[in-house]
Scaffold this active site. Structure first.
Site, PDB file in Angstrom:
ATOM      1  N   GLU B  27     -82.318   8.579  41.064  1.00  0.00           N
ATOM      2  CA  GLU B  27     -80.949   8.106  40.874  1.00  0.00           C
ATOM      3  C   GLU B  27     -80.438   7.482  42.174  1.00  0.00           C
ATOM      4  O   GLU B  27     -80.422   8.139  43.218  1.00  0.00           O
ATOM      5  CB  GLU B  27     -80.060   9.283  40.443  1.00  0.00           C
ATOM      6  N   LEU B  51     -80.049   8.125  34.888  1.00  0.00           N
ATOM      7  CA  LEU B  51     -79.533   9.409  35.369  1.00  0.00           C
ATOM      8  C   LEU B  51     -80.116  10.518  34.486  1.00  0.00           C
ATOM      9  O   LEU B  51     -79.461  11.001  33.556  1.00  0.00           O
ATOM     10  CB  LEU B  51     -77.995   9.389  35.312  1.00  0.00           C
ATOM     11  N   GLU B  53     -82.926  13.628  35.075  1.00  0.00           N
ATOM     12  CA  GLU B  53     -83.894  14.305  35.943  1.00  0.00           C
ATOM     13  C   GLU B  53     -85.208  14.583  35.219  1.00  0.00           C
ATOM     14  O   GLU B  53     -86.283  14.460  35.803  1.00  0.00           O
ATOM     15  CB  GLU B  53     -83.316  15.621  36.492  1.00  0.00           C
ATOM     16  N   GLN B  75     -81.756  13.882  43.154  1.00  0.00           N
ATOM     17  CA  GLN B  75     -80.686  13.581  44.114  1.00  0.00           C
ATOM     18  C   GLN B  75     -80.232  14.803  44.919  1.00  0.00           C
ATOM     19  O   GLN B  75     -79.980  14.699  46.118  1.00  0.00           O
ATOM     20  CB  GLN B  75     -79.514  12.954  43.369  1.00  0.00           C
ATOM     21  N   PHE B  76     -80.125  15.931  44.252  1.00  0.00           N
ATOM     22  CA  PHE B  76     -79.832  17.209  44.920  1.00  0.00           C
ATOM     23  C   PHE B  76     -80.687  18.279  44.245  1.00  0.00           C
ATOM     24  O   PHE B  76     -80.832  18.252  43.023  1.00  0.00           O
ATOM     25  CB  PHE B  76     -78.348  17.586  44.773  1.00  0.00           C
ATOM     26  N   ALA B  77     -81.198  19.208  45.023  1.00  0.00           N
ATOM     27  CA  ALA B  77     -82.079  20.237  44.452  1.00  0.00           C
ATOM     28  C   ALA B  77     -81.380  21.011  43.339  1.00  0.00           C
ATOM     29  O   ALA B  77     -82.015  21.508  42.423  1.00  0.00           O
ATOM     30  CB  ALA B  77     -82.541  21.203  45.537  1.00  0.00           C
ATOM     31  N   ASP B  78     -80.072  21.079  43.430  1.00  0.00           N
ATOM     32  CA  ASP B  78     -79.316  21.795  42.397  1.00  0.00           C
ATOM     33  C   ASP B  78     -79.575  21.206  41.004  1.00  0.00           C
ATOM     34  O   ASP B  78     -79.396  21.888  40.000  1.00  0.00           O
ATOM     35  CB  ASP B  78     -77.818  21.707  42.702  1.00  0.00           C
ATOM     36  N   ILE B  80     -82.474  19.932  39.982  1.00  0.00           N
ATOM     37  CA  ILE B  80     -83.897  19.951  39.614  1.00  0.00           C
ATOM     38  C   ILE B  80     -84.170  21.069  38.613  1.00  0.00           C
ATOM     39  O   ILE B  80     -85.205  21.097  37.967  1.00  0.00           O
ATOM     40  CB  ILE B  80     -84.781  20.099  40.872  1.00  0.00           C
ATOM     41  N   HIS B 121     -74.072  21.349  45.412  1.00  0.00           N
ATOM     42  CA  HIS B 121     -74.776  20.481  46.363  1.00  0.00           C
ATOM     43  C   HIS B 121     -75.185  21.265  47.594  1.00  0.00           C
ATOM     44  O   HIS B 121     -75.188  20.750  48.696  1.00  0.00           O
ATOM     45  CB  HIS B 121     -73.893  19.288  46.776  1.00  0.00           C
TER      46      HIS B 121
END
Ligand code: TPP
Lengths: 335, 351
Positions: B27, B51, B53, B75-78, B80, B121
């Protein structure tokens, strides 16, 4: 639903060469007998779980015959699900591999005794590994398709799965990723609709008229076909594949098929009388049109039955994987 | 010196040119932004994905199957977490197919606290990542390692999870990346996209050199004799600073940067703990079922009779998120002071 274009052709002479019809029949019988043998092995305690595709041969055999078989992006990729032994047979696979996987012996060519029946994998022919989670193959297929688009040539990616699984987000992902304007992918998206989740009927699952209709919102060419008629399936698949090969764009095909032995051994794996049997129907037509006699077809079936019984006996004697092999192949080594 | 975001970018450029990387995507990864942390600016194979994942991880698996070499970004591990079964499949594909298929793919994702990222985040991913067999997992703590680990990741024929401590992405390194110009301003002019219209902009890459930090090798970043401190990512520089500060109090701490979480450098840790008899593991993931707990378990089982004090773990609090207020974030994950006192108390603990 308007009648699919090629239904009810049996009034006419059959629109495929005799040789091809005989070959398709042979493979359908081979695949059916294989599945019946696998079920029997399960029931005799020579395997822990059975799942497979008896009832889907009329669709899966033509699919295998039409694939461009080989390794790498110049050839077709198949992201299959667990009901595709008939496709494997049509590609030229030997049935003993499936028996070995059922018995989870060390020689299981698909997983070394690690995975369920029907979980095929063969890199040499671009058969992506079948994995149990429903629908994940639909998010991976755009990846091989993108590599193929880039590679050039006419190799395509084919992904198949069941109707209930289209409720998963991965099915929507596949539609999104394969149809972005300017980035369309050479992807034949197939849903084999046997009208059931495990025990949940289609009506309880989703509200669209045809699963294929979902492609329309993405400007994907779509079609719902009768997948119980091998001649129809062959012609429809050929047309759809030619489109994907040439246009390098996705096509969503929904094939209506039967589920002849229920969902899996989890639901008993017993013959379901009220489903249309594609093999019986095809045999009736072949006989009526004078392509094969009942006797020839019976003999073929008996021969395969005996062959596979012998293979099953052989497999029973084969060793299980050694316990220490759990440590093998966690990582690939550079050769 | 380059910062970590620049280092990642340079490594990816090197990998595109020399290691067969075909796709760097996720993204907002492509132009015009080049990633929300600018780690993919100006790369020629970078592109923006939908957008989605699951679609990103699936795409990477498919590309890897077809012989391409993808680097996918979450974009952020949160975010994934909704791909967890796909990560499991990527990790088990080689094993499940008895070695028939391997997946040469890299997944990069920023992890951890430090940018006031609030609940979604700030999370770490090391405990979860190390729970998925079949992946190699790396996490740099400085730009040079970020460069070298990315190059190793791109050379791998197995799936590699590349965790980027987001608090460190803007911090300049102390060592120069091979090929990086002497002048930081010049480097920025060459490879940082200008603000505003970027349609005509092209980076001017320095003549970069091959430099790989081997996967599986940790590093002693400060030698010491009294207590071993093992860390990685955001908390590593804090541990180093704590050890330097404590030297004035007469506490001599050895600090190890793990750099790779799987497969990890147990020999390095073991050797150090045998020498010091005391070990503190520090990370910022939530403390229950933490990767550091595994290290503590192994320490107890293998090194019990070498220990002068119980092995300790300093980790993030087991709370559902990291609150936005400065006070909440500070209280949730280890800070400089927490680390200093943890080392001090461990060093002085007597049997
Ligand atoms: C993600 C996931 N959820 C649940 C299951 C359990 N499960 C196995 S088969 C199945 C039904 C699948 O139905 P459908 O997609 O129509 O395919 P079919 O088996 O009928 O060909 C379910 C729910 C699973 N394997 N994976």
């Amino acid at each position: 639903m308007p009648k699919p274009r090629l239904l009810n052709r049996d009034e006419d002479s059959l629109p495929l060469e005799r040789e091809l019809l005989v070959r398709m029949h042979d493979l359908m019988v081979k695949a059916r007998v294989l599945e019946e043998r696998l079920i029997q092995m399960y029931k005799q305690g020579h395997g822990y779980f059975w799942i497979g595709g008896p009832g889907e041969e009329a669709f899966n055999v033509p699919l295998g015959l039409l694939m461009k078989k080989g390794q790498g992006p110049a050839y077709d990729y198949l992201h299959a699900h667990y009901r595709q032994s008939a496709t494997m047979m049509a590609l030229g696979e030997e049935p003993i591999g499936a028996l070995r996987q059922m018995k989870n012996v060390a020689a299981d060519p698909y997983s070394g005794g690690r995975n369920f029946a029907g979980h095929f994998s063969k890199r040499e022919w671009n058969i992506a590994p079948v994995s149990s989670p429903i629908e994940v193959q639909y998010v991976m297929a755009p990846g091989t398709a993108l590599a193929q688009k880039r590679h050039g040539g006419d190799g395509i990616t084919i992904v198949t799965g069941g109707d209930a699984g289209t409720a998963e987000g991965d099915f929507a992902s596949c539609l999104v990723w394969s149809s972005r304007p300017g980035n369309e992918l050479p992807l034949l998206i197939i849903v084999t609709n046997n009208k059931w989740g495990i025990s949940t009927p289609a009506a309880g699952q989703h509200g669209e008229t045809h699963v294929a209709d979902r492609g329309k919102a993405f400007n994907i060419r779509t079609k719902t076909i009768d997948g119980n008629d091998p001649i129809n399936a062959y012609l429809e698949l050929k047309e759809a594949m030619e489109y994907v090969r040439k246009e390098r764009k996705p096509f969503l095909m929904e094939a209506l098929v039967s589920r002849l032995y229920g969902h899996s051994s989890a639901s008993g794996a017993n013959f379901v009388g009220n489903e249309q049997d594609c093999l019986a129907a095809f045999e009736e037509r072949l006989e009526k049109q004078g392509i094969l006699t009942r006797k020839e077809m019976d003999e073929l079936r008996n021969r395969y039955t005996e062959d596979m019984a012998a293979m099953a006996r052989q497999v029973r004697e084969e060793p299980l994987p050694a316990p220490e092999t759990i440590w093998n192949h966690i990582f690939a080594e550079r050769k | 010196m380059a910062n970590m975001a620049q280092a990642v970018r340079m490594a990816l450029h090197y990998a595109e040119e020399n290691l067969g990387v075909t796709d760097i995507f996720g993204e907002d990864v492509g132009a015009p932004l080049g990633g929300v942390f600018t780690a993919t600016q100006g790369l020629k194979t970078a592109w923006n994905s939908p957008l989605d994942e699951r679609g990103i991880i699936g795409m990477a698996i498919g590309l890897a199957m077809a012989g391409s070499k993808p680097v996918a970004e979450i974009q952020f591990a949160d975010y994934i977490y909704n791909t967890i079964d796909l990560l499991k499949i990527a990790g088990n594909t080689c094993w499940a197919t008895h070695g028939d298929w391997n997946l040469p793919m890299v997944v990069k994702t920023p992890v951890g606290s430090g940018i006031r990222g609030s609940i979604y985040h700030s999370h770490s991913f090391d405990a979860t990542a190390t729970h998925i067999p079949g992946w190699k997992i790396v996490i740099p703590s400085n730009p040079l390692d970020a460069y070298g680990l990315m190059i190793s990741a791109c050379q791998e024929i197995n799936p590699v999870m590349y965790l980027e401590p987001k608090a460190l992405l803007r911090i300049k390194g102390e060592e120069r990346i091979p090929g990086e110009p002497e002048d930081d301003k010049l480097l920025s002019k060459m490879i940082d996209a200008p603000l505003g219209d970027r349609t005509q902009w092209k980076p001017q890459w320095p003549q970069l050199e091959a430099y790989a930090v081997p996967i599986g090798k940790g590093k002693v970043v400060r030698a010491g004799a009294q207590v071993t401190v093992v860390s990685y990512g955001r908390t590593l520089p804090l541990c180093k600073k704590a050890a330097d500060d404590l030297a004035n109090e007469g506490v001599d701490a050895e600090v190890i940067d793990m750099r790779t979480l799987w497969p990890y450098d147990w020999e390095l840790i073991k050797g150090s703990v045998e020498k010091t008899g005391r070990v503190l593991y520090v990370n910022e993931d939530t403390e229950v079922t933490n990767f550091g707990e595994h290290l503590v378990r192994r320490t107890v089982e293998e090194l019990f009779y070498k220990l002068m004090a119980p092995p300790r773990l300093l980790a993030g609090k087991f709370v559902p998120g990291i609150g936005l207020a400065d006070t909440l974030e500070m209280a949730s994950v280890p800070q400089q002071g927490d680390i200093t006192s943890a080392i001090r108390s461990l060093a002085s603990e007597q049997p």
